[in-house]
Every structure is written in structure tokens, then in C-alpha cells.
Design an enzyme around this catalytic site. Sequence first.
Site, PDB file in Angstrom:
ATOM      1  N   LYS A  23       8.369  -7.705  -4.280  1.00 52.02           N
ATOM      2  CA  LYS A  23       9.104  -8.228  -3.118  1.00 52.02           C
ATOM      3  C   LYS A  23       8.294  -9.219  -2.302  1.00 52.02           C
TER       4      LYS A  23
ATOM      5  N   LYS B 235      11.265  10.223  -5.989  1.00 49.42           N
ATOM      6  CA  LYS B 235      10.659   9.963  -7.307  1.00 49.42           C
ATOM      7  C   LYS B 235      11.281  10.896  -8.366  1.00 49.42           C
TER       8      LYS B 235
ATOM      9  N   HIS C 296       3.591  20.008   3.906  1.00 49.32           N
ATOM     10  CA  HIS C 296       2.387  19.548   3.205  1.00 49.32           C
ATOM     11  C   HIS C 296       2.129  20.373   1.943  1.00 49.32           C
TER      12      HIS C 296
ATOM     13  N   THR D  15       4.995  10.713 -10.567  1.00 43.58           N
ATOM     14  CA  THR D  15       3.909  11.383  -9.833  1.00 43.58           C
ATOM     15  C   THR D  15       3.923  12.891 -10.063  1.00 43.58           C
ATOM     16  N   ASP D  16       2.752  13.516  -9.933  1.00 40.00           N
ATOM     17  CA  ASP D  16       2.682  14.983 -10.000  1.00 40.00           C
ATOM     18  C   ASP D  16       3.469  15.637  -8.861  1.00 40.00           C
ATOM     19  N   GLU D  17       3.727  14.868  -7.796  1.00 40.23           N
ATOM     20  CA  GLU D  17       4.361  15.460  -6.612  1.00 40.23           C
ATOM     21  C   GLU D  17       5.794  15.906  -6.875  1.00 40.23           C
TER      22      GLU D  17
ATOM     23  N   ALA E 158       7.696   0.811  -5.716  1.00 37.38           N
ATOM     24  CA  ALA E 158       8.198   1.978  -4.990  1.00 37.38           C
ATOM     25  C   ALA E 158       7.685   1.938  -3.562  1.00 37.38           C
ATOM     26  N   GLU E 159       8.359   2.682  -2.717  1.00 35.53           N
ATOM     27  CA  GLU E 159       7.749   3.112  -1.462  1.00 35.53           C
ATOM     28  C   GLU E 159       6.911   4.321  -1.862  1.00 35.53           C
ATOM     29  N   SER E 160       5.612   4.310  -1.521  1.00 36.90           N
ATOM     30  CA  SER E 160       4.713   5.263  -2.174  1.00 36.90           C
ATOM     31  C   SER E 160       3.988   6.223  -1.228  1.00 36.90           C
TER      32      SER E 160
ATOM     33  N   TYR F 158       9.564  11.469  -0.147  1.00 36.24           N
ATOM     34  CA  TYR F 158       8.962  10.626  -1.194  1.00 36.24           C
ATOM     35  C   TYR F 158       9.098  11.274  -2.565  1.00 36.24           C
TER      36      TYR F 158
ATOM     37  N   PRO G  95       4.153  17.844   8.016  1.00 35.71           N
ATOM     38  CA  PRO G  95       5.224  18.808   7.706  1.00 35.71           C
ATOM     39  C   PRO G  95       5.468  18.886   6.193  1.00 35.71           C
TER      40      PRO G  95
ATOM     41  N   PHE H 219      -1.246  -1.415  -5.374  1.00 35.07           N
ATOM     42  CA  PHE H 219      -2.555  -0.879  -5.780  1.00 35.07           C
ATOM     43  C   PHE H 219      -2.661  -0.696  -7.306  1.00 35.07           C
TER      44      PHE H 219
ATOM     45  N   ASN I  27      -4.361   8.702  -7.317  1.00 37.01           N
ATOM     46  CA  ASN I  27      -5.268   7.648  -7.798  1.00 37.01           C
ATOM     47  C   ASN I  27      -6.214   7.203  -6.684  1.00 37.01           C
TER      48      ASN I  27
HETATM   49  P1  NAD Z   1       1.789   0.659  -3.582  1.00 33.06           P
HETATM   50  O1  NAD Z   1       2.518   1.140  -2.377  1.00 33.06           O
HETATM   51  O2  NAD Z   1       0.366   0.217  -3.458  1.00 33.06           O
HETATM   52  O3  NAD Z   1       2.585  -0.578  -4.226  1.00 33.06           O
HETATM   53  C1  NAD Z   1       3.980  -0.590  -4.352  1.00 33.06           C
HETATM   54  C2  NAD Z   1       4.391  -1.992  -4.760  1.00 33.06           C
HETATM   55  O4  NAD Z   1       5.824  -2.002  -4.920  1.00 33.06           O
HETATM   56  C3  NAD Z   1       4.057  -3.062  -3.692  1.00 33.06           C
HETATM   57  O5  NAD Z   1       3.491  -4.199  -4.306  1.00 33.06           O
HETATM   58  C4  NAD Z   1       5.412  -3.383  -3.087  1.00 33.06           C
HETATM   59  O6  NAD Z   1       5.507  -4.719  -2.595  1.00 33.06           O
HETATM   60  C5  NAD Z   1       6.344  -3.152  -4.291  1.00 33.06           C
HETATM   61  N1  NAD Z   1       7.708  -2.881  -3.849  1.00 33.06           N
HETATM   62  C6  NAD Z   1       8.122  -1.922  -2.969  1.00 33.06           C
HETATM   63  N2  NAD Z   1       9.451  -2.009  -2.795  1.00 33.06           N
HETATM   64  C7  NAD Z   1       9.887  -3.017  -3.600  1.00 33.06           C
HETATM   65  C8  NAD Z   1      11.168  -3.568  -3.863  1.00 33.06           C
HETATM   66  N3  NAD Z   1      12.275  -3.104  -3.257  1.00 33.06           N
HETATM   67  N4  NAD Z   1      11.268  -4.581  -4.759  1.00 33.06           N
HETATM   68  C9  NAD Z   1      10.152  -5.071  -5.366  1.00 33.06           C
HETATM   69  N5  NAD Z   1       8.915  -4.599  -5.137  1.00 33.06           N
HETATM   70  C10 NAD Z   1       8.792  -3.574  -4.268  1.00 33.06           C
HETATM   71  O7  NAD Z   1       1.943   1.805  -4.667  1.00 33.06           O
HETATM   72  P2  NAD Z   1       0.899   2.341  -5.743  1.00 33.06           P
HETATM   73  O8  NAD Z   1      -0.013   3.294  -5.105  1.00 33.06           O
HETATM   74  O9  NAD Z   1       0.372   1.190  -6.511  1.00 33.06           O
HETATM   75  O10 NAD Z   1       1.881   3.194  -6.676  1.00 33.06           O
HETATM   76  C11 NAD Z   1       2.543   2.593  -7.781  1.00 33.06           C
HETATM   77  C12 NAD Z   1       3.455   3.624  -8.413  1.00 33.06           C
HETATM   78  O11 NAD Z   1       2.700   4.747  -8.821  1.00 33.06           O
HETATM   79  C13 NAD Z   1       4.542   4.142  -7.479  1.00 33.06           C
HETATM   80  O12 NAD Z   1       5.742   4.245  -8.211  1.00 33.06           O
HETATM   81  C14 NAD Z   1       4.030   5.505  -7.051  1.00 33.06           C
HETATM   82  O13 NAD Z   1       5.108   6.387  -6.788  1.00 33.06           O
HETATM   83  C15 NAD Z   1       3.257   5.928  -8.275  1.00 33.06           C
HETATM   84  N6  NAD Z   1       2.147   6.861  -7.987  1.00 33.06           N
HETATM   85  C16 NAD Z   1       1.118   6.471  -7.191  1.00 33.06           C
HETATM   86  C17 NAD Z   1       0.059   7.353  -6.961  1.00 33.06           C
HETATM   87  C18 NAD Z   1      -1.133   6.959  -6.122  1.00 33.06           C
HETATM   88  O14 NAD Z   1      -2.035   7.782  -5.966  1.00 33.06           O
HETATM   89  N7  NAD Z   1      -1.197   5.766  -5.582  1.00 33.06           N
HETATM   90  C19 NAD Z   1       0.069   8.633  -7.531  1.00 33.06           C
HETATM   91  C20 NAD Z   1       1.153   8.995  -8.311  1.00 33.06           C
HETATM   92  C21 NAD Z   1       2.178   8.093  -8.561  1.00 33.06           C
HETATM   93  P1  TYD Z   2      -2.448  10.737   0.637  1.00 32.06           P
HETATM   94  O1  TYD Z   2      -3.570   9.802   0.292  1.00 32.06           O
HETATM   95  O2  TYD Z   2      -1.475  10.307   1.687  1.00 32.06           O
HETATM   96  O3  TYD Z   2      -1.723  11.094  -0.734  1.00 32.06           O
HETATM   97  P2  TYD Z   2      -0.614  12.247  -1.058  1.00 32.06           P
HETATM   98  O4  TYD Z   2       0.009  12.689   0.196  1.00 32.06           O
HETATM   99  O5  TYD Z   2       0.353  11.492  -1.926  1.00 32.06           O
HETATM  100  O6  TYD Z   2      -1.360  13.318  -1.789  1.00 32.06           O
HETATM  101  O7  TYD Z   2      -3.076  12.113   1.117  1.00 32.06           O
HETATM  102  C1  TYD Z   2      -3.986  12.821   0.287  1.00 32.06           C
HETATM  103  C2  TYD Z   2      -4.298  14.117   0.999  1.00 32.06           C
HETATM  104  O8  TYD Z   2      -5.023  13.816   2.210  1.00 32.06           O
HETATM  105  C3  TYD Z   2      -3.058  14.871   1.453  1.00 32.06           C
HETATM  106  O9  TYD Z   2      -3.297  16.280   1.317  1.00 32.06           O
HETATM  107  C4  TYD Z   2      -2.898  14.522   2.908  1.00 32.06           C
HETATM  108  C5  TYD Z   2      -4.330  14.315   3.366  1.00 32.06           C
HETATM  109  N1  TYD Z   2      -4.514  13.316   4.448  1.00 32.06           N
HETATM  110  C6  TYD Z   2      -5.236  13.656   5.585  1.00 32.06           C
HETATM  111  O10 TYD Z   2      -5.724  14.807   5.722  1.00 32.06           O
HETATM  112  N2  TYD Z   2      -5.395  12.715   6.549  1.00 32.06           N
HETATM  113  C7  TYD Z   2      -4.867  11.453   6.443  1.00 32.06           C
HETATM  114  O11 TYD Z   2      -5.026  10.633   7.385  1.00 32.06           O
HETATM  115  C8  TYD Z   2      -4.145  11.115   5.264  1.00 32.06           C
HETATM  116  C9  TYD Z   2      -3.551   9.739   5.093  1.00 32.06           C
HETATM  117  C10 TYD Z   2      -3.992  12.084   4.280  1.00 32.06           C
END
Ligand code: NAD
Ligand code: TYD
Length: 340
Positions: A34, A153, A275, A124-126, A82-84, A149, A273, A11, A179
Site C-alpha cells: 500500500k 489471521k 494476553h 502465525t502461531d497465534e 497484513a495488519e500485524s 489480530y 487484555p 519487516f 520473528n
Molecule cells: P509488517 O506490519 O511489518 O508489514 C506489513 C506490510 O503489509 C506493510 O508493508 C504494509 O504496508 C502492508 N500492508 C498492510 N495492509 C495492506 C493493504 N491493505 N494492502 C497492501 N499492503 C498492505 O508485518 P510483518 O511483521 O512483516 O508480518 C508479515 C506477515 O507475517 C503478516 O501476515 C503477519 O501476520 C505474519 N507474522 C508476523 C510475525 C512477526 O513476528 N512479525 C509472526 C507471525 C506471523
Molecule cells: P509483540 O512484539 O507485540 O508480539 P506478539 O504480541 O505478537 O507476541 O509482543 C511480544 C511480547 O512482548 C508479548 O507477550 C507482549 C510483550 N510486550 C511487552 O511486554 N511490552 C511491550 O511494550 C510490547 C510491545 C510487547
Amino acid sequence: MKLLVTGGAGFIGSNFIRHILQTYPDYVVVNLDKPTYAGNLESLSDVENHPNYRVIFGDITNPADVETAFQSRVDVVVHFAAESHVDKSILNPGVFVHTNVVGTQCLLEYARRYGVQKFVQISTDEVYGTLGQTGNFTEDTPLQPNSPYSASKASADLLVRAYHETFGLPVNITRCSNNYGPYQFPEKLIPLTIIRAMNGQSIPVYGDGLQIRDWLHVDDHCRAIDLVIHHGVAGEIYNIGCNNEWTNIDVVKQILHELNQPDDLIHFVKDRPGHDRRYAMDASKLKRDLGWTPSIGFEKGLADTVQWYLHHDAWWKRVLTGEYRSYLAVQYGERLDGQL
Ligand code: NAD
Ligand code: TYD
């Protein structure tokens, strides 16, 4: 400048690659991905033939794959891969440690050996844990991650710090809030809600739905990372967030309103769990030191995101494969009365 972007098929990574290629016509981007279930190269179909873009299929935990990427002599690493997803980390924590911790260390090692100019860790803020009713996370808030997760991180962030302190690797760590925007995989709250609401399906809201997230548009995030690459001081951490706190229930209601769907699609389900109750970022360091300001208001950004999903059903329909449906069955099956 030549950038190695890991996880560029995901993403944020795909939006970031598009931002770089559009903003800097002479920059070269190498995308190491990957890809996993969350990676989708279709998200980059508009730039796949760009002369300054190339993709390497490889695993960040595999030293041979990582070395291949570094052999192309990159200047800067921007590490998104990452696994996200928190819920998936509760179902299967091991893969989060492997990818997020071992994978980050593998990249750091090659970044050190190849002498890159900068390594930017997208965190991440998490990692800071959870907040009560008041206060914000600053860069000095202690790390108190609560999910597998966020713990993975935080562990990766500490390795990034250690490579700076021990080996002098020029690093930055960015920590952003949740995001939203185009190309987000529909396991996360906003795209999951949009797609289910478009189909008239029930929307699973965890617990009382009063948890708070501080939403950041992916384009504002990409501009912040761009500033950190060019102006971030080595060794520094930068929080990214735009004081945009919303309860989950209000986000869901806003999406239903955008789609002219009734609130009675909302279905309160068993809580996650561990949360985290509230996230809120203090991004004053990024604003003060690097001059960042967010430009996308949430109501408009969310409305545009809803429109994006409405007009890109081919993208998300292909994402909704057998694997996605089996995940929904495990995650929500009993809680949504089989309405997957
Ligand atoms: P995403 O899950 O959409 O994408 C992760 C990408 O990493 C994928 O393209 C996947 O194929 C690749 N990937 C996973 N394992 C891999 C491996 N072993 N080798 C190579 N590629 C691999 O994630 P995202 O939402 O785009 O998040 C990107 C980064 O931002 C992450 O590090 C996440 O922790 C961080 N982040 C995301 C958010 C959010 O709201 N999405 C918020 C805070 C931080
Ligand atoms: P999520 O998008 O999974 O991001 P994060 O857990 O990293 O903040 O979830 C955002 C918020 O929405 C979180 O408080 C969990 C909640 N949530 C639901 O209530 N229902 C859902 O089906 C999902 C995926 C998340």
C-alpha cells in the site's frame, strides 16, 4: 519463476524479497504494497534498481489494484500483507478484519482466476491460542485465537483452506513464531526495547513479564518459506519455529545488557487484555518433510539485531514520525508517566 509478494515493504516481506533476489538471480519479484504506516520502501533501497524487482502501489482489499498485480502473470503468490500488531488490533479491530480477511479473500479470488501455481499464506502461531507451562503447537492443534489480530489471521487461514478444498487452488499455510531481526517496526517488543534502551528511556513490560515467546530469526524464517514454495505439498500447513522460548523479561534484560544499560529502566505496566501466556512451536514436520534447520542462535541473532539498530538510526529515526508518537501516547501514555 515470477513471485507476487504482498506486503514486501514490511519487516518480513522486505527481508524475504532480499533473500529471493540474492538466492535466485533469474527470479522476478513483484511487490504489491500500500504501504501503511508499517510499510517502508527504504527497507528495500538496496534492491530498488534491481532489474528483476518491481513495486506496485496498491491495496490488497481493492480488486482493481489486485488485478493489476495479477496481470503481470505471476507463478506464485507469497502473502505477507497484513495488519500485524496485536496491541493495535485491540485499539481498532475493524481494520484487521478488513485487511487480513477481506484482503486475503480478494487475493485468493484473483489467484484462482489467474491460475497461479501456488499461494503461500504467511500466518502465525497465534491462531492456536495460548499454551500452559508444557506442550507445543502442532499443525493439528485446534484454532483458538484470543486477539482480534489472531482471529483475523485464523479467518484468513480458513479462507485459504476453503479455496483449496473448493476450487483446487494449490495453497500452503505457514505458521511461524515471533520473528526478530533487521527492519522490524519499533512497535514490537524487541525493536521497541532496543530503541528506547539506546535513548535511556523506560521499557514498558506488560504484566509480570513472564509470558513466553518462541523467537525465530527472520532469515531462518525466509529460508523456511523458500522451501515451502519449492517443495511444500499443496494443501499442507507447516509450522515454523526453533525451540527458542524466552520470557519477555529475560529478552528485555538481555537487550539492556547488550547496550550496557541498567535493569532499572524496566517499567512494569498494566497487562495487555487477553494476553496469551505462552507460545511454543513444534516444527518437526517442516524439518522432517522439507529438511529445514534453523541456523541462527538467539544470543548471537539478538546481539546482531541490537548492532543493526545501532548502525541504522537513519532508518528508524525516519520511522518515528508524528503518527508513531501519537500511537505511543495512546498505548503507553498514562502507563509510562508521560515518558514517551
Ligand atoms: P509488517 O506490519 O511489518 O508489514 C506489513 C506490510 O503489509 C506493510 O508493508 C504494509 O504496508 C502492508 N500492508 C498492510 N495492509 C495492506 C493493504 N491493505 N494492502 C497492501 N499492503 C498492505 O508485518 P510483518 O511483521 O512483516 O508480518 C508479515 C506477515 O507475517 C503478516 O501476515 C503477519 O501476520 C505474519 N507474522 C508476523 C510475525 C512477526 O513476528 N512479525 C509472526 C507471525 C506471523
Ligand atoms: P509483540 O512484539 O507485540 O508480539 P506478539 O504480541 O505478537 O507476541 O509482543 C511480544 C511480547 O512482548 C508479548 O507477550 C507482549 C510483550 N510486550 C511487552 O511486554 N511490552 C511491550 O511494550 C510490547 C510491545 C510487547
